[in-house]
Design a protein around this motif. Structure first.
Motif, PDB file in Angstrom:
ATOM      1  N   SER A 102      35.632  40.468  34.236  1.00  0.00           N
ATOM      2  CA  SER A 102      36.133  41.396  35.662  1.00  0.00           C
ATOM      3  C   SER A 102      36.226  40.784  36.704  1.00  0.00           C
ATOM      4  CB  SER A 102      35.885  42.664  35.218  1.00  0.00           C
ATOM      5  OG  SER A 102      35.610  42.754  34.238  1.00  0.00           O
ATOM      6  N   CYS A 103      34.461  40.686  37.655  1.00  0.00           N
ATOM      7  CA  CYS A 103      34.931  40.066  38.943  1.00  0.00           C
ATOM      8  C   CYS A 103      33.691  38.538  39.343  1.00  0.00           C
ATOM      9  CB  CYS A 103      33.833  40.956  39.054  1.00  0.00           C
ATOM     10  SG  CYS A 103      31.854  41.416  38.766  1.00  0.00           S
ATOM     11  N   ASN A 104      33.769  38.312  37.590  1.00  0.00           N
ATOM     12  CA  ASN A 104      33.085  36.554  37.557  1.00  0.00           C
ATOM     13  C   ASN A 104      31.949  36.611  38.567  1.00  0.00           C
ATOM     14  OD1 ASN A 104      34.609  33.572  36.625  1.00  0.00           O
ATOM     15  ND2 ASN A 104      35.324  33.560  38.886  1.00  0.00           N
ATOM     16  N   HIS A 105      31.003  36.877  38.781  1.00  0.00           N
ATOM     17  CA  HIS A 105      29.806  37.063  39.285  1.00  0.00           C
ATOM     18  C   HIS A 105      28.827  36.911  38.349  1.00  0.00           C
ATOM     19  CE1 HIS A 105      27.391  39.197  41.908  1.00  0.00           C
ATOM     20  NE2 HIS A 105      25.961  39.151  40.875  1.00  0.00           N
ATOM     21  N   PRO A 106      27.711  35.744  38.840  1.00  0.00           N
ATOM     22  CA  PRO A 106      26.879  34.785  37.592  1.00  0.00           C
ATOM     23  C   PRO A 106      25.861  36.086  37.214  1.00  0.00           C
ATOM     24  CG  PRO A 106      26.617  34.222  39.517  1.00  0.00           C
ATOM     25  CD  PRO A 106      27.608  35.223  39.546  1.00  0.00           C
ATOM     26  N   PHE A 136      25.947  43.386  30.800  1.00  0.00           N
ATOM     27  CA  PHE A 136      25.922  44.261  31.297  1.00  0.00           C
ATOM     28  C   PHE A 136      26.108  43.620  32.903  1.00  0.00           C
ATOM     29  CE2 PHE A 136      26.116  47.800  35.059  1.00  0.00           C
ATOM     30  CZ  PHE A 136      26.575  48.730  34.199  1.00  0.00           C
ATOM     31  N   CYS A 137      27.413  43.722  34.414  1.00  0.00           N
ATOM     32  CA  CYS A 137      27.574  43.321  35.250  1.00  0.00           C
ATOM     33  C   CYS A 137      27.273  44.234  36.069  1.00  0.00           C
ATOM     34  CB  CYS A 137      29.082  42.808  35.270  1.00  0.00           C
ATOM     35  SG  CYS A 137      29.504  42.066  37.405  1.00  0.00           S
ATOM     36  N   GLY A 138      26.208  44.253  36.133  1.00  0.00           N
ATOM     37  CA  GLY A 138      26.009  45.664  37.454  1.00  0.00           C
ATOM     38  C   GLY A 138      26.807  45.076  38.460  1.00  0.00           C
ATOM     39  N   ALA A 139      27.273  44.257  39.225  1.00  0.00           N
ATOM     40  CA  ALA A 139      28.149  44.252  40.886  1.00  0.00           C
ATOM     41  C   ALA A 139      29.223  45.104  40.329  1.00  0.00           C
ATOM     42  CB  ALA A 139      27.719  42.649  40.944  1.00  0.00           C
ATOM     43  N   CYS A 140      30.144  45.020  39.202  1.00  0.00           N
ATOM     44  CA  CYS A 140      31.189  46.059  39.459  1.00  0.00           C
ATOM     45  C   CYS A 140      30.932  47.220  38.072  1.00  0.00           C
ATOM     46  CB  CYS A 140      32.050  45.221  39.088  1.00  0.00           C
ATOM     47  SG  CYS A 140      32.468  44.491  37.209  1.00  0.00           S
ATOM     48  N   GLY A 141      29.909  46.703  37.547  1.00  0.00           N
ATOM     49  CA  GLY A 141      29.711  47.921  36.101  1.00  0.00           C
ATOM     50  C   GLY A 141      30.861  47.789  34.857  1.00  0.00           C
ATOM     51  N   SER A 142      30.660  46.770  34.536  1.00  0.00           N
ATOM     52  CA  SER A 142      31.446  45.573  33.695  1.00  0.00           C
ATOM     53  C   SER A 142      30.466  45.848  32.163  1.00  0.00           C
ATOM     54  CB  SER A 142      32.406  44.979  34.096  1.00  0.00           C
ATOM     55  OG  SER A 142      32.987  44.370  32.579  1.00  0.00           O
ATOM     56  N   LEU A 143      31.191  46.083  31.106  1.00  0.00           N
ATOM     57  CA  LEU A 143      30.759  46.162  29.986  1.00  0.00           C
ATOM     58  C   LEU A 143      31.221  44.313  29.877  1.00  0.00           C
ATOM     59  CD1 LEU A 143      30.688  49.108  28.659  1.00  0.00           C
ATOM     60  CD2 LEU A 143      28.266  48.073  28.925  1.00  0.00           C
TER      61      LEU A 143
HETATM   62 ZN   LIG Z   1      31.396  42.291  37.508  1.00  0.00          ZN
END
Ligand SMILES: [Zn+2]
Lengths: 139, 383
Positions: free
Chosen positions: A38-42, A49-56
């Motif tokens: 979703s946000c391309n965060h490493p 789980f991506c803590g930066a945007c809350g995506s699974l």
């Molecule tokens: Zn994210």
């Protein structure tokens, strides 16, 4: 187990289905990290789980395995599997794709290390299902 | 809603022993509970709120059974060494909300002579990526110290000044594990644990613990003890969940301003500070982050003698975790106890801060990769 060249312990990590791709990739000689779709965060440490945007919605991508030393220390009093190791270098490495990982620097004179120094990944076998990513000074 | 003045610390106790080979952990909790309740002039029958880290047995429930408590409120917050500062804040909030009137906080620990094994990894998501590399508490703080040196020019001698200041106080504490005064040279010549941290840059390892009793204003008025008011409390968690975590600052940057604002006081009003001192570098970074000096100036600040009784801010007048006591690798409760002693005027006479009205106690739980900072502002009833 011990890595023959560096004499460092190679404890088998605890592997769960969530983190197995990381250890399998390392066993195959690749450094793979989860990235957020979703946000391309490493994502570090590896998780689903991506803590930066809350995506699974995350995916595994191979990264360069290159980076630089954020900080390092020569540990003289190890614990657990490292208790009998006279000393070893514990370090935080900023890999180029944006994760700051705890690791060891190996095959280097500790007195020669500097913050900001370029390093690249190597892999040390740790049991049948994993290898430990460690780092050596880049040429 | 603010907790300012809605709860008071009526009793404190620090277990006098540092080595308790024949005690069970629950016995230590019990001795501390009785000690703090006796200090308050209360008994176990009066307790209706119980706070612990929940590390023993079945969370806090096991200890309520052991102690014979019948609480209407229970809290098992665990944030490492800062847990007990959180407990005081949580107890004050529970009392302010009418959930309980006499809150008991206990710590008991037994770690001397126990070889630390590999950290449990299966149920902790981050450990599998750290313990395999020989991560240790000292190693992680050494990474912080080296980075602080790199960014700000901090020196090993400046780190050592924190230990020297602690030892100057500890010589007057009959219960301190280490009472011998040390010099900067003693510290930098002690064995290297994880460079740049030497053995004397590290806190002591002790058994023991302590307890604290927090009560409502009406209970407080019925007791014949000098009252210490809970004025402000704030927590901040720092981790790498949003991207790389810097290792040169602590969560105090976020927790301290909120705790001071709740208390309605300025940092310059503070007369005494209990500052978490797992390692000398912890104190330097926390002093900066609380605002006692500019970021990066902590080394020069401590080397100037700022932590002494006549310095800018007297710190850890019991000798702190570096010399006195750090039960079970968790120094937070003892930090509160010494702040209360100072505010009551009951510190060791040679280390009593004159007319001590306001104190801050700050805890750093966890390590530098992830931590829970808790700031607590306490005041004499006339503050
Ligand atoms: Zn994210």
């Amino acid at each position: 187990m011990v890595d023959i060249k560096t004499r460092l312990p190679t404890p088998e990590p605890f592997i769960s289905p969530e983190t197995r791709p990381f250890w399998t990739a390392a066993k195959q000689g690749r450094l793979d990290l989860p990235f957020c779709k979703s946000c391309n965060h490493p994502i570090w440490y590896p998780k689903a789980f991506c803590g930066a945007c809350g995506s699974l919605d995350v995916e595994w991508r191979q990264v360069s395995g290159e980076g630089k030393i954020y900080s390092y220390t020569q540990v003289h009093r190890g614990e657990g599997p490292y208790r009998d190791v006279e000393n070893y270098v514990l370090a935080l490495v900023d890999i180029d794709e944006g994760a700051r990982v705890l690791t060891n620097i190996v095959d280097a004179d500790p007195a020669s290390l500097t913050i900001g120094q370029r390093v690249r990944v190597v892999f040390h076998e740790a049991g049948d299902a994993a290898a430990l990513p460690r780092f050596v000074p880049a040429k | 809603m603010s907790i300012r003045g809605k709860a008071h610390i009526a009793g404190v106790y620090e277990h006098p022993a540092r080595d308790l080979p024949d005690h069970s952990v629950q016995q230590i909790h019990a001795e501390c509970a009785i000690g703090a309740l006796a200090d308050a002039g209360l008994s176990v029958r009066d307790v209706d709120g119980f706070f612990s880290t929940g590390q023993l047995g079945f969370g806090g429930v096991s200890l309520t059974e052991y102690l014979g408590l019948n609480p209407s409120y229970i809290d098992g917050t665990f944030t490492g060494g800062s847990s007990y500062l959180a407990h005081v804040g949580h107890a004050a909030a529970a009392i302010a909300a009418g959930k309980c009137r006499v809150a008991l906080i206990t710590q008991g620990a037994k770690v001397r002579g126990v070889i630390r094994g590999a950290k449990h990894t299966a149920d902790t998501p981050e450990f599998p990526f750290e313990t395999v590399y020989g991560e240790t508490n000292a190693g992680i703080y050494a990474l912080a110290a080296r980075r602080h040196m790199h960014e700000f020019g901090t020196t090993a001698e400046q780190l050592a000044a924190v230990k020297v200041a602690a030892s100057e106080y500890a010589q007057f504490n009959p219960h301190a594990l280490l009472r011998k005064r040390v010099t900067v040279e003693d510290v930098v010549n002690s064995p290297m644990i994880a460079d740049p941290l030497h053995r004397l840059d590290c806190c002591v390892v002790t058994d023991g613990g302590g307890a604290i009793v927090v009560v409502s204003p009406e209970i407080a008025r019925s007791l014949n003890r000098p009252l210490v008011s809970v004025l402000g409390h704030a927590e901040a968690i720092k981790h790498s969940g949003l991207g790389p975590n810097d290792l040169t600052s602590t969560g105090a940057t976020a927790s301290a301003p909120r705790a001071l604002a709740e208390a309605g006081v300025a940092l310059s009003d503070i007369d005494y500070a209990s500052i978490y001192d797992s390692f000398t570098i912890t104190v330097i970074m926390t002093l900066e982050d609380l605002g006692f000096c500019k970021k990066g100036q902590g080394g020069a600040f401590v080397a100037s003698g700022a932590l002494g009784l006549d310095g800018v801010i007297p710190v850890n007048t019991d000798g702190g975790g570096l010399c006195n006591n750090h039960p079970g690798y968790q120094g937070g409760l003892v930090k509160i106890v010494e702040a209360v002693r100072q505010l009551r005027g009951e510190a060791t006479p040679q280390t009593q801060v004159r007319d001590c009205k306001l104190a801050i106690a700050h805890g750093t739980g966890g390590g530098m990769l992830r931590q829970a900072s808790v700031s607590l502002v306490l005041g004499r009833s006339d503050a």
